[in-house]
Each structure stands twice: as C-alpha cells, then as structure tokens.
Enzyme design. Structure first.
Site, PDB file in Angstrom:
ATOM      1  N   HIS A 196       0.811  -1.212   0.000  1.00 43.44           N
ATOM      2  CA  HIS A 196       0.000   0.000   0.000  1.00 43.44           C
ATOM      3  C   HIS A 196       0.851   1.271   0.000  1.00 43.44           C
ATOM      4  CE1 HIS A 196      -3.840  -2.266   1.200  1.00 43.44           C
ATOM      5  NE2 HIS A 196      -3.796  -2.000  -0.080  1.00 43.44           N
ATOM      6  N   GLU A 438       0.480 -25.280 -17.975  1.00 48.88           N
ATOM      7  CA  GLU A 438       1.473 -24.760 -17.030  1.00 48.88           C
ATOM      8  C   GLU A 438       2.245 -25.880 -16.335  1.00 48.88           C
ATOM      9  OE1 GLU A 438      -0.324 -22.262 -14.035  1.00 48.88           O
ATOM     10  OE2 GLU A 438      -2.046 -23.583 -13.773  1.00 48.88           O
ATOM     11  N   ASP A 462       4.286 -20.929 -13.871  1.00 51.33           N
ATOM     12  CA  ASP A 462       4.381 -22.303 -13.376  1.00 51.33           C
ATOM     13  C   ASP A 462       5.095 -23.204 -14.373  1.00 51.33           C
ATOM     14  OD1 ASP A 462       3.376 -22.387 -10.747  1.00 51.33           O
ATOM     15  OD2 ASP A 462       1.351 -22.036 -11.496  1.00 51.33           O
ATOM     16  N   CYS A 509      -0.720 -16.095 -20.271  1.00 49.63           N
ATOM     17  CA  CYS A 509      -1.148 -15.184 -19.206  1.00 49.63           C
ATOM     18  C   CYS A 509      -0.123 -15.105 -18.077  1.00 49.63           C
ATOM     19  CB  CYS A 509      -2.517 -15.594 -18.665  1.00 49.63           C
ATOM     20  SG  CYS A 509      -2.550 -17.238 -17.962  1.00 49.63           S
TER      21      CYS A 509
HETATM   22  C1  PEP Z   1       1.161 -18.885 -14.315  1.00 50.36           C
HETATM   23  O1  PEP Z   1       1.464 -19.873 -13.638  1.00 50.36           O
HETATM   24  O2  PEP Z   1       1.891 -18.407 -15.202  1.00 50.36           O
HETATM   25  C2  PEP Z   1      -0.122 -18.194 -14.095  1.00 50.36           C
HETATM   26  C3  PEP Z   1      -0.536 -17.246 -14.902  1.00 50.36           C
HETATM   27  O3  PEP Z   1      -0.837 -18.532 -12.987  1.00 50.36           O
HETATM   28  P1  PEP Z   1      -0.433 -18.040 -11.506  1.00 50.36           P
HETATM   29  O4  PEP Z   1       0.638 -17.006 -11.662  1.00 50.36           O
HETATM   30  O5  PEP Z   1      -1.685 -17.530 -10.891  1.00 50.36           O
HETATM   31  O6  PEP Z   1       0.047 -19.327 -10.904  1.00 50.36           O
HETATM   32 MG    MG Z   2      -0.054 -20.865 -12.431  1.00 52.23          MG
END
Ligand code: PEP
Ligand code: MG
Length: 595
Positions: A196, A438, A462, A509
């Site tokens: 924060h 992943e 991951d 992602c």
């Molecule tokens: C990832 O593993 O790249 C992913 C997008 O999921 P998280 O970061 O929430 O594990």
């Molecule tokens: Mg992940």
C-alpha cells in the site's frame, strides 16, 4: 562521508530525481519486558482497548484526508488496517496473551504480530506479503500509543526543502502524508511494488524504489542521490557524467510516457498487420474497469482464489456470481476468462484447514483440490456458469496434467448445467472451456489436450517453475528462473503448434507476456493473444505496435537453435533493439539469467 554506491532495488513508482537525501530514522519502539500483577490485568486490557480506539480514530482521520487529497479508491487502502484493528484473531488473542502470560499489552501485541508475520511469510504469496506493510502500520501506531511515545507522524516534521527520503521502510499512513513538493523521491530498504505504501507513492506521483537492502545504513542526510523509479536504481554520490545521463533520461522517459497514454485507444496490431489480442489479468472484479480504461480487450485471467483466500467460510454462490458478473459486465464485447480456484500451493483459505505438505507446489492444489472437494467446486462452477449469460465468459482449469482431470471437470460442469436447467436459472450453453498449459506434462501432451479443450492459456510462471525445477518465489534462485531457457521455449513452441493445428486459441497469461522480450519470442512462435497485469498494458501495446511479426519469427528461428538461455536472451535482445529502446521500459524488462 559515505562512498559512491549504485544499488538496484524494485521499481515502485516511476520518475527520475536528483537531490539531497533525508534519512528518516523511525522504528517501532523497543518494548520492555514487564510482568503484571493479577490485579493489573483488567486495567491493562482496558488500556489496550483505549489504544485500539485511539488508533482507529487516527486511521479514520488519515483515511478521510486521503479521500480528500487523492480520492475515494485510494482511501480504501486503509480498510485492511481498520479490519486488523477489529480482527478477533489479532485483538482477541492479544487480550488472552495479556491474561494468560501476565504480560503488558505492548508485549502481547508484539508477540501476536510476530506470529502473524511468520504466518504471512510462510505463504510466500506476494499479495499476502503486501499485508505486512499494513500490519507494520497498525502495530507501530498501537505500540507507540501503549508506550506513550507519541504517534509516528512526527517523523515528517522539519522537511522544508525538496529531499529524497531514505528509510528502512515506510508505512501507508506515513507515505500518504508526504508532500510531493517537498519530497522528490522515496528509497526504502524493505517493501514490495504492490504494498500500500508503493501504491500511495504512485498516486502521489512521488518516484520510489523499494527493496534496496541496507541502503539506509549507507546514506547520511544531505548526501546527493540519483533515484530512478522506472529502472529501480539509486546512485549515492553520482558522478557529473551520471548526473547528465539521468537528466537526459528523464526527458526521454517523459516523452515515452506521454506516447503510451495515447496508445490506449489504438488497436494492438503489429506494423506488418498481425492483429493481437491484448487482455488483462485481474485478482478482484473491480480491476476490470481499470483494465478497460487502459485499453484491455477483455480479461485473460481472473484469479478467482483471491475471493476466498483468508476467509473463514466458503463464499456462497451468489457472492461469487456477483463478482464474476462485475468483471463480465465491464467487457460486454470481449472474452472474460474466469479461472477456477487455484487454491493450495501458496494460497490457502482458512476454511480449508489445509494439511501441511512437504512440497505444496507439487501438492494438493488447483484442479486436484477442486475435484476432491465436490461441494466447494460445484458451488464455484454454478457461479461461473451463471456469469456466462453476461457476455463471452469462458471457464479455465488450472494445473492440468492429465486428460482425466478435464473429463472429470467437464462432467461436473455438465451436471451443474443440468441442475441450473432444472432450476430454471439461465446460463450460456455455448461457453468455452479451456485449460492452462502450465505443467510440462500438459505442454508435452498439448496435441492430445486440444481434443478436450476449447482454448489454451499458457501459465508461463508455473511452466517455467516446473520445467526447470526452480521455485518461482525463491529469491536466491531468481537468476535461474527464466522462460528463455531452451527447454521452456521448446514447450512453448510445442503448445503453440498444437493449438494452431487444432484451430484453437493459444494465449499466454504468465508474467512473460508482460515482458517485451517475452512478447517478441511469443509473437515469433506464432502466439498472438496475451494477458498481462493492467499496469503493463500500455507498454505491451507499444511492443506489439513496434515489432513486425515477420521479424520476430526470423529472430526466434535463430533463438531456437541456441543451447542456453543467455544466448536466447542475447538473440532476442539484439532483434528487439532494432525497434525499441528497452531501457525505457519499467521494471525488470530483461529476464536474462545474468541479471
Ligand atoms: C502462471 O502460472 O503463469 C499463471 C498465470 O498462474 P499463476 O501465476 O496464478 O500461478
Ligand atoms: Mg499458475
């Protein structure tokens, strides 16, 4: 006089400044050990309650000032502190520690906070770690009140000329009281980008670098410093040459930022006309509106677990549905991908009473946990299904490593669809069901998985962690954690190819999609959908609009021949540098292993 030093930390608020340091030496005061007599216990509890109330009133005051100065949303930053002051786990236990151990309120609080801190640290999760900053704020105020040493706001007195504040750490309530015309920048030893204090520094427009180790012990008030909040660097006693370089860089960066603002409303398309989907990753439904303003074309990853982490009971279907609906309604014409709970690993809701595991990242987490807990999963599934009527809402399963998991999940989804039909509750039967790629197992089986999934989204965080056997949260291994390792690149290529052959969308992602070199590599592999943190949207759009996909393909072909991550990084850096000045990007743009 202290020595010339160059320190790299975490960039927390952009901007480049040069000026004299002002060391803010403030600490939570030492609490003396003191045993109480039995007849003093009640009045000690009374004193603790008074301190709680006084602290609550002071935080409310600061919150009101923040609302006036910065806005309502920024003022919400103080909500967790107000909740901590009422949290029976914190407050109630302090009272029982006083009576059971006959210790002072300040000491009991100190012990309880230490326990909280160690619990927070054990999770290792950035979002939980950020709360340490709020806890420090509340604890500092309470302890000072209990010891009668005055509140911490006094440390700001006497700042008359513009200075760069250097401190061990800063709390949100101190940060929000800083005057931007007298505080050029902030440099702290501790802290995270998402705490924060950092958020408030950004809201105030004060450049900041956090996580600088022991810098505050090296600096004396009056020493000249350069602070680069975009690159995350602080230089103590800069040379004339460094001063000149940073002044010039300041001008360049300002021009760059102006250009990025203008990009929000332009399409993400490469110069050789390859259209790209650029979506946002969110943790809370309210972030969807911000992402839209920053030009996102939908949500590529809604990390739903943050609706349940830290909760004592599973949130009911209606609560979850409203959250998913809010995100969907922010994007009526774009995809909104809701990921089913990725619990376990590093995210634990209290109601699960998760057993301790030796290897939680390889343990009972994500889809494994959901399939084993039908009640939790079915409630969640119904809420997600109901949200599908509000646009192109898609459901995504995390940590898939076996087709059986998709089959089982699909069966549960179908059963819940039947139940919704029986109950006369609407959902869109044509929704898409996708899986995250992943785990190395999923990437190796990508061609087979296309038979079960409507889309793939690569979780590069991951995927990198499991392929290289490198813990993504272990700071000591940070230099080994790179998606540019040939083994990871091969799995990315394999997944992209499988998706292309089957005609299903493959997006990314993980953090890699928020990194210019990552986007260059992915575009070169033929991946054209990315989902990134909202703050990274403008820079990634700039990357997409600057690099021809054809050029990315040519360089990636070369990179695929390389046998180590340093060479791959070098090839990509050389290629992308023809189109972009990487030094203008915020944060750790270069994930090279040498860094
Ligand atoms: C990832 O593993 O790249 C992913 C997008 O999921 P998280 O970061 O929430 O594990
Ligand atoms: Mg992940």
């Amino acid at each position: 006089m202290s020595e010339r030093t160059v320190r790299d930390g975490t960039p927390a608020s952009p901007g480049i400044v040069i000026g004299p340091a002002r060391v803010l030496a403030w600490e939570r005061p030492k609490v003396p050990h003191q045993t109480l007599e039995p007849d003093e216990l009640n009045s000690e509890i009374e004193r603790f309650r008074e301190a709680l109330e006084a602290t609550r009133l002071r935080i409310l005051e600061i919150q009101a000032e923040t609302a006036e100065r910065l806005g309502r949303v920024e003022a919400q930053i103080f909500e967790p502190q107000l909740m901590m002051l009422q949290d029976s786990d914190l407050v109630g236990d302090v009272e029982s520690y006083i009576t059971e151990n006959r210790i002072s309120a300040a000491r009991a609080l100190e012990l309880r906070v230490l326990e909280f801190q160690s619990q927070f640290r054990q999770t290792g999760h950035p979002m939980v770690l950020d709360r340490l900053n709020d806890l420090l704020d509340v604890e500092t105020r309470l302890v000072r009140k209990l010891l009668g040493v005055g509140d911490p706001d006094g440390v700001l007195h006497g700042i008359e000329r513009p200075v760069v504040i250097v401190a061990r750490d800063l709390t949100p309530s101190i940060t929000v009281q800083l005057e931007p015309d007298r505080v050029l920048g902030l440099a702290t030893d501790a802290g995270t980008r998402t705490s924060h204090s950092a958020i408030l520094a950004r809201a105030l427009g004060i450049p900041a670098v956090v996580g600088l180790g022991d810098l505050s012990t090296q600096v004396e008030s009056g020493d000249e410093v350069v602070l680069d909040g975009r690159a995350g660097r602080v230089i103590l006693h800069p040379t004339d040459q460094e001063r000149r370089v940073y002044r010039e860089r300041d001008i360049q960066v300002r021009e760059w930022e102006q250009e990025l603002v203008l990009l929000a409303h332009l399409d993400p398309v490469t110069p050789d006309r390859q259209p790209v989907q650029l979506r946002a990753n969110i943790d809370m439904p309210g972030e969807a509106a911000t992402a839209r303003e920053l030009g996102a074309q939908g949500i590529g990853l809604f990390r739903t677990e943050f609706l349940v982490v830290g909760r004592r009971v599973l949130p009911e279907e209606e609560y979850q549905y409203q959250a998913y609906r809010e995100a969907a309604e922010a994007f009526p014409h774009h995809a909104v991908v809701i990921r089913s709970f990725d619990l376990g690993g590093d995210k634990f809701p209290l109601f699960l009473n998760m057993p301790a595991e030796e290897n939680p990242m390889l343990g009972w987490r994500a889809i494994r946990l959901c399939l084993d807990m039908p009640e939790l999963f079915r409630t969640h599934v119904r809420a997600m299904l109901r949200a599908t009527v509000h646009g192109d809402v898609r459901i995504m399963l995390p940590l898939i490593s076996d087709v059986r998991e998709i089959r089982q999940a699909r069966k549960i989804l179908e059963e819940e669809e039947d139940r919704l039909n029986e109950d006369g509750i609407a959902f869109n039967p044509g929704y898409k069901l996708g899986v995250m790629i992943e785990t190395p197992a999923a990437a190796l089986m990508a061609a087979e998985l296309t038979r079960y999934a409507d889309f793939f989204s690569i979780g590069s965080n991951d995927l990198t962690q499991y392929t290289l056997a490198v813990d993504r949260n272990n700071a000591r291994l940070a230099s080994r954690f790179t998606p540019f390792h040939p083994a990871v690149v091969e799995l990315l290529q394999r997944t992209a190819r499988a998706g292309r052959h089957a005609g299903i969308e493959v997006s990314v992602c993980g953090e890699m999609a928020g990194n210019p070199l990552g986007v260059y590599l992915l575009l070169g592999l033929g991946i054209t959908a990315f989902s990134v943190a909202p703050s990274a949207l403008p820079e990634i759009k700039k990357v997409v609009r600057s690099i021809p996909a054809g050029d990315a393909r040519a360089h990636v072909e070369k990179a695929l021949e390389a046998s180590d991550s340093a060479s791959i990084t070098a090839i990509l850096t050389e290629g992308i540098s023809q189109w972009l000045d990487l030094s203008l990007f915020s944060g750790r743009w270069n994930l090279s292993p040498q860094e």
